[in-house]
Scaffold this motif. Structure first.
Motif, PDB file in Angstrom:
ATOM      1  N   SER A 163      -1.355  12.010  -6.710  1.00 19.42           N
ATOM      2  CA  SER A 163      -1.032  12.363  -8.050  1.00 19.42           C
ATOM      3  C   SER A 163      -0.466  13.184  -8.994  1.00 19.42           C
ATOM      4  O   SER A 163       0.903  13.270  -8.467  1.00 19.42           O
ATOM      5  N   HIS A 220      -4.281  13.171 -11.893  1.00 16.81           N
ATOM      6  CA  HIS A 220      -5.101  11.897 -11.746  1.00 16.81           C
ATOM      7  C   HIS A 220      -4.264  11.137 -10.709  1.00 16.81           C
ATOM      8  O   HIS A 220      -3.011  11.149 -10.647  1.00 16.81           O
ATOM      9  N   PRO A 221      -5.175  11.042  -9.988  1.00 19.07           N
ATOM     10  CA  PRO A 221      -5.020   9.850  -8.494  1.00 19.07           C
ATOM     11  C   PRO A 221      -4.091   8.851  -8.694  1.00 19.07           C
ATOM     12  O   PRO A 221      -4.570   8.763  -9.938  1.00 19.07           O
TER      13      PRO A 221
END
Length: 349
Positions: free
Chosen positions: A12, A16-17
């Motif tokens: 990530s 945010h992956p």
């Protein structure tokens, strides 16, 4: 030669992956093409594999040696990975020979270790050793970059969209030369690309990364003929998708009762039927073929070696796409007959 095993890999950025539990195995001496659209996570996966970025979770093993897990991050220089960047990234102030030996120990750099051998391997004459990189074509620079990556005899070679900046003719010539060099060196390689034709022509296997997840990993022919999802079918080339249902083991749709690929365990189901445009054979209006359907040529996109046709079935008024050799391109408005060859893939609706 080395094997590569990736298990449950996650990464990530700022919460945010980007990679979601990626699993991938690359056999020793094989080339896997990592294919995906822009933003799918391809370059991130490559950078994590090379050690340029830390993995958040999961494991990476190279030839049985673990180089990354929850408490381990082996630095890039200790992973024995050769890296070929998108633009080659050669040093303009160094000769071709000095670029090739740049990452070697000092004694080997002075001796120009394996320069002649590596130039021959990538299809360049030995006389190029004294040239400056800026005096080479883009394709020749990419071959030198590959020679530099192979110089330390790495366990793995990673190629990050190495042909994307080349024009079409040079791209084909260069990728064929690179494929031959990798095969001759017996290298295990991962090629990152967004070009479907490149992935299908070069990869022993193709792994499709989509929004940080691997959707399917398969041999090129299997991936093209039997994509796992309709969305993947549309991404890997052009597809014709039609509503249908399974009757007595065949897919019934506006193109008739079509044989279904082995492994589709659907009984009397409502499905989407997928076939490739080149499976639709375009015949003269007078052709006598059992099961052939009447159609009108609605539109033509001529592309030289072949042509894409938009056709309207006379009976159902359904529009389908077909592809024919360029020399057999019909006229717009011409009446023709259509027949389907090969098996189709089906997906539950």
């Amino acid at each position: 030669m080395s094997t590569l095993r990736i298990s449950s890999l996650q990464k990530s950025f700022d919460g945010h992956p980007v990679l979601h539990g990626v699993d991938l195995s690359v056999k020793s001496g094989s080339l896997v093409a990592l294919l995906g659209p822009s933003g799918s996570g391809k370059t991130t996966l490559l950078r994590v594999l090379c050690g340029f970025e830390h993995a958040d979770a999961g494991t990476i093993e190279i030839d049985g040696r673990r180089v990354a897990d929850a408490g381990l991050h082996l630095p890039a220089e200790q992973r024995r990975i050769g890296y070929v960047a998108q633009e080659g990234a050669l040093f303009p102030h160094l000769s071709v020979a000095d670029n090739i030996v740049f990452g070697l120990p000092r004694a080997q750099r002075r001796a120009r270790h394996r320069v002649a051998e590596l130039l021959e391997l990538v299809g360049l004459p030995e006389s190029y050793a004294t040239r400056a990189p800026q005096h080479l074509s883009g394709g020749q620079q990419q071959r030198v970059a590959l020679a530099r990556a192979l110089a330390p005899s790495p366990g793995l070679v990673m190629l990050d969209e190495p042909f994307s900046s080349l024009d079409a003719a040079l791209r084909v010539e260069t990728r064929e030369a690179v494929a031959r060099a990798l095969a001759a060196a017996g290298a295990t390689a991962v090629l990152v690309t967004h070009d479907q034709a490149e992935a299908l022509s070069l990869g022993d296997e193709v792994a499709v990364l989509w929004s940080g997840r691997l959707l399917q990993t398969a041999a090129p022919q299997t991936l093209y003929r039997r994509p796992a999802t309709p969305e993947l079918a549309a991404f890997i080339g052009e597809s014709v998708l039609l509503p249908g249902h399974i009757v007595d083991g065949r897919a019934q749709c506006v193109l008739g009762a079509l044989p279904v690929a082995a492994g589709a365990n659907l009984v009397d189901s409502v499905v989407d039927v997928m076939l490739r445009p080149e499976q639709i054979e375009v015949l003269p209006e007078t052709a006598q073929r059992e099961g052939a359907l009447d159609a009108l040529v609605h539109d033509i996109t001529f592309q030289g070696q072949d042509a894409a046709l938009t056709l309207q079935l006379v009976e159902s008024q359904t529009t389908v796409r077909a592809r024919v050799p360029g020399y057999r391109t019909p006229r717009r408005g011409e009446r023709v007959r259509l027949a389907v060859g090969g098996e189709v893939s089906v997906y539950p609706r």
